[in-house]
Scaffold this active site. Structure first.
Site, PDB file in Angstrom:
ATOM      1  N   CYS A 112      47.063  16.887   2.615  1.00 26.45           N
ATOM      2  CA  CYS A 112      46.881  17.088   4.062  1.00 26.45           C
ATOM      3  C   CYS A 112      45.508  16.635   4.549  1.00 26.45           C
ATOM      4  CB  CYS A 112      47.126  18.548   4.420  1.00 26.45           C
ATOM      5  SG  CYS A 112      48.659  19.181   3.750  1.00 26.45           S
ATOM      6  N   HIS A 155      43.998  20.224  10.932  1.00 20.44           N
ATOM      7  CA  HIS A 155      45.291  20.125  10.249  1.00 20.44           C
ATOM      8  C   HIS A 155      46.211  21.226  10.770  1.00 20.44           C
ATOM      9  CE1 HIS A 155      48.417  19.859   7.426  1.00 20.44           C
ATOM     10  NE2 HIS A 155      48.014  20.813   6.617  1.00 20.44           N
ATOM     11  N   ASN A 159      54.218  21.486   9.682  1.00 20.69           N
ATOM     12  CA  ASN A 159      53.131  20.904   8.899  1.00 20.69           C
ATOM     13  C   ASN A 159      53.591  19.544   8.370  1.00 20.69           C
ATOM     14  OD1 ASN A 159      51.387  20.168   6.849  1.00 20.69           O
ATOM     15  ND2 ASN A 159      51.178  22.221   5.991  1.00 20.69           N
TER      16      ASN A 159
HETATM   17  O1  UT7 Z   1      49.055  21.990   4.335  1.00 23.17           O
HETATM   18  C1  UT7 Z   1      48.443  23.058   3.696  1.00 23.17           C
HETATM   19  C2  UT7 Z   1      49.455  23.828   3.076  1.00 23.17           C
HETATM   20  N1  UT7 Z   1      49.837  25.087   3.363  1.00 23.17           N
HETATM   21  C3  UT7 Z   1      49.295  26.065   4.134  1.00 23.17           C
HETATM   22  O2  UT7 Z   1      48.353  25.952   4.837  1.00 23.17           O
HETATM   23  C4  UT7 Z   1      49.993  27.375   4.049  1.00 23.17           C
HETATM   24  C5  UT7 Z   1      49.028  28.531   3.986  1.00 23.17           C
HETATM   25  N2  UT7 Z   1      49.757  29.789   3.922  1.00 23.17           N
HETATM   26  C6  UT7 Z   1      50.482  30.271   4.967  1.00 23.17           C
HETATM   27  O3  UT7 Z   1      50.565  29.640   6.014  1.00 23.17           O
HETATM   28  C7  UT7 Z   1      51.128  31.625   4.812  1.00 23.17           C
HETATM   29  O4  UT7 Z   1      50.686  32.209   3.611  1.00 23.17           O
HETATM   30  C8  UT7 Z   1      52.681  31.566   4.824  1.00 23.17           C
HETATM   31  C9  UT7 Z   1      53.179  31.216   6.211  1.00 23.17           C
HETATM   32  C10 UT7 Z   1      53.179  30.534   3.818  1.00 23.17           C
HETATM   33  C11 UT7 Z   1      53.244  32.915   4.450  1.00 23.17           C
HETATM   34  O5  UT7 Z   1      52.777  33.918   5.342  1.00 23.17           O
HETATM   35  P1  UT7 Z   1      52.116  35.254   4.790  1.00 23.17           P
HETATM   36  O6  UT7 Z   1      51.793  36.065   5.973  1.00 23.17           O
HETATM   37  O7  UT7 Z   1      51.006  34.887   3.864  1.00 23.17           O
HETATM   38  O8  UT7 Z   1      53.334  35.920   4.040  1.00 23.17           O
HETATM   39  P2  UT7 Z   1      53.470  36.318   2.506  1.00 23.17           P
HETATM   40  O9  UT7 Z   1      53.627  35.127   1.640  1.00 23.17           O
HETATM   41  O10 UT7 Z   1      52.401  37.314   2.159  1.00 23.17           O
HETATM   42  O11 UT7 Z   1      54.851  37.099   2.562  1.00 23.17           O
HETATM   43  C12 UT7 Z   1      55.048  38.296   3.339  1.00 23.17           C
HETATM   44  C13 UT7 Z   1      56.504  38.698   3.224  1.00 23.17           C
HETATM   45  C14 UT7 Z   1      57.038  38.708   1.797  1.00 23.17           C
HETATM   46  O12 UT7 Z   1      57.960  39.773   1.657  1.00 23.17           O
HETATM   47  P3  UT7 Z   1      57.502  41.158   0.971  1.00 23.17           P
HETATM   48  O13 UT7 Z   1      57.037  40.778  -0.404  1.00 23.17           O
HETATM   49  O14 UT7 Z   1      56.396  41.680   1.849  1.00 23.17           O
HETATM   50  O15 UT7 Z   1      58.749  41.960   1.006  1.00 23.17           O
HETATM   51  C15 UT7 Z   1      57.781  37.397   1.684  1.00 23.17           C
HETATM   52  O16 UT7 Z   1      58.822  37.428   0.737  1.00 23.17           O
HETATM   53  O17 UT7 Z   1      57.318  37.768   3.941  1.00 23.17           O
HETATM   54  C16 UT7 Z   1      58.359  37.285   3.083  1.00 23.17           C
HETATM   55  N3  UT7 Z   1      58.663  35.914   3.459  1.00 23.17           N
HETATM   56  C17 UT7 Z   1      59.551  35.618   4.415  1.00 23.17           C
HETATM   57  N4  UT7 Z   1      60.326  36.376   5.204  1.00 23.17           N
HETATM   58  C18 UT7 Z   1      61.117  35.759   6.099  1.00 23.17           C
HETATM   59  C19 UT7 Z   1      58.122  34.764   2.973  1.00 23.17           C
HETATM   60  N5  UT7 Z   1      58.665  33.706   3.604  1.00 23.17           N
HETATM   61  C20 UT7 Z   1      59.540  34.205   4.498  1.00 23.17           C
HETATM   62  C21 UT7 Z   1      60.389  33.610   5.441  1.00 23.17           C
HETATM   63  N6  UT7 Z   1      61.157  34.428   6.214  1.00 23.17           N
HETATM   64  N7  UT7 Z   1      60.471  32.293   5.619  1.00 23.17           N
END
Ligand code: UT7
Length: 323
Positions: free
Chosen positions: A114, A239, A269
């Site tokens: 990215c 980004h 993204n």
């Molecule tokens: O280009 C650069 C690359 N990437 C990035 O910049 C991504 C950086 N990271 C992020 O943007 C965020 O970490 C995410 C959007 C990927 C995830 O958001 P988060 O607030 O960090 O969520 P998390 O991974 O801590 O997950 C929270 C909960 C989990 O459930 P439990 O364990 O609390 O029960 C996940 O399983 O949300 C759940 N979850 C979802 N629920 C519904 C994860 N993905 C999803 C989804 N829909 N798509």
């Protein structure tokens, strides 16, 4: 010292819109979760027959046409991508052929995920300096949809396809600063070609923590190196990974949110295409004016990061001497 100046922009998105509700039919997720955790409402996926290089060629042709220059004026052509359909010839070579660029110029792809477009601009500056050239065509393009595991809700909701391009020029005055870096690690990885099926894997929360540290740091570094203050910058084009990352960075910097352009709600993204697509949309909105100063920031797999402070100085404004 030479500077790099932005002359013109182009962009291309595939036709096929994929909404959050479309994805909720495939994985257990919801429009509400995706919007509130990322700011993304929809993204574009290539349809049958659409490719990363096809998008790159469209974006590059538009940037070239808007620059007021001709294909033979380009002294360098770089393409940032991690999802071009071929490993070789490079996507940049496909752009070169399609646009009829000269043969005796450097043409290659850059993979810094990215951060790739900004790494590409930096590499173009170095190549222009080494070869005595003046103008470069730099493209960022991705077809990430073909790398997604559509059973993994933690990644498939984030990414989209697209391409953006800019024509840039070496300049002798105006503000310019650059910061580039990398910290080898696999918090985000795109598996393959040794691993099948190829897929994007990511430790989202780890990348989030990295991003909200790297983005404000890059902005501070280019401001410090250029001697410019936050107030002197007209636009920050970061980004487009997650709206919360941009908003937290704004808060950490105490910056004016109105100067941070965002388009991720309809692109998702798009990795290396993200910064040039956002630049193009900002320009197309009419809000970017000749002579304005921009700070662009990228971060991503590698882990890599990149920041660049530079001016938008289209040729017409340079001729009139009013920019
Ligand atoms: O280009 C650069 C690359 N990437 C990035 O910049 C991504 C950086 N990271 C992020 O943007 C965020 O970490 C995410 C959007 C990927 C995830 O958001 P988060 O607030 O960090 O969520 P998390 O991974 O801590 O997950 C929270 C909960 C989990 O459930 P439990 O364990 O609390 O029960 C996940 O399983 O949300 C759940 N979850 C979802 N629920 C519904 C994860 N993905 C999803 C989804 N829909 N798509």
């Amino acid at each position: 010292m030479n500077t790099l100046q932005l002359l013109s922009f182009g962009g291309a998105l595939p036709q096929n819109k994929v909404t959050n509700n479309d994805l909720a039919k495939i994985v257990e997720t919801s429009d509400e979760w995706i919007k509130s955790r990322t700011g993304i409402a929809e993204r574009r996926f290539c349809a049958e027959g659409e490719t990363a290089s096809g998008l790159a060629i469209r974006a590059a042709a538009q940037a070239l046409e808007r620059s007021g220059l001709q294909a033979e004026d380009m002294d360098c052509c770089l393409c940032a991508t991690l999802s071009g359909e071929w490993a070789a010839p490079s996507t940049a070579c496909l752009v070169q052929r399609a646009l009829g660029l000269r043969e005796n110029i450097p043409v290659m792809d850059v993979n810094a995920a990215c951060s790739g477009f900004l790494y590409g601009l930096a590499a173009a500056k170095g190549l222009l300096e080494q070869t005595g050239g003046k103008y470069a065509l730099v493209v960022g393009c991705e077809q990430l949809s073909r790398l997604l595991d559509m059973t993994d809700r933690t990644t498939c909701i984030l990414f989209g396809d697209g391409a953006g391009a800019a024509v840039v020029s070496l300049g002798e005055n105006g503000p310019f600063a650059l910061t580039l870096g990398a910290r080898g690690g696999d918090a985000i990885r795109v598996e393959g070609p040794g691993v099948q099926p190829t897929a994007i894997r990511m430790d989202g929360p780890a990348v989030f923590r990295f991003a909200v540290e790297a983005m404000p740091r890059c902005i501070r570094e280019v401001l410090e190196k250029s001697g410019e203050s936050m107030d002197m910058v007209d636009w920050f084009v970061c980004h487009q990974a997650n709206e919360r990352i941009i908003d937290l960075s704004i808060k950490k910097l105490g910056a004016d949110p109105a100067k941070f352009y965002k388009n991720l709600s309809h692109t998702g993204n798009t990795s290396a295409a993200s910064v040039p697509l956002a630049l193009n949309e900002l320009w197309e909105s009419g809000a970017m004016k000749p002579g304005q100063t921009l700070v662009c920031v990228g971060f991503g797999a590698g882990l890599t990061w990149a920041g660049m402070l530079l001016q938008y100085r289209p040729l017409a404004a340079q001729t009139e001497g009013n920019a």
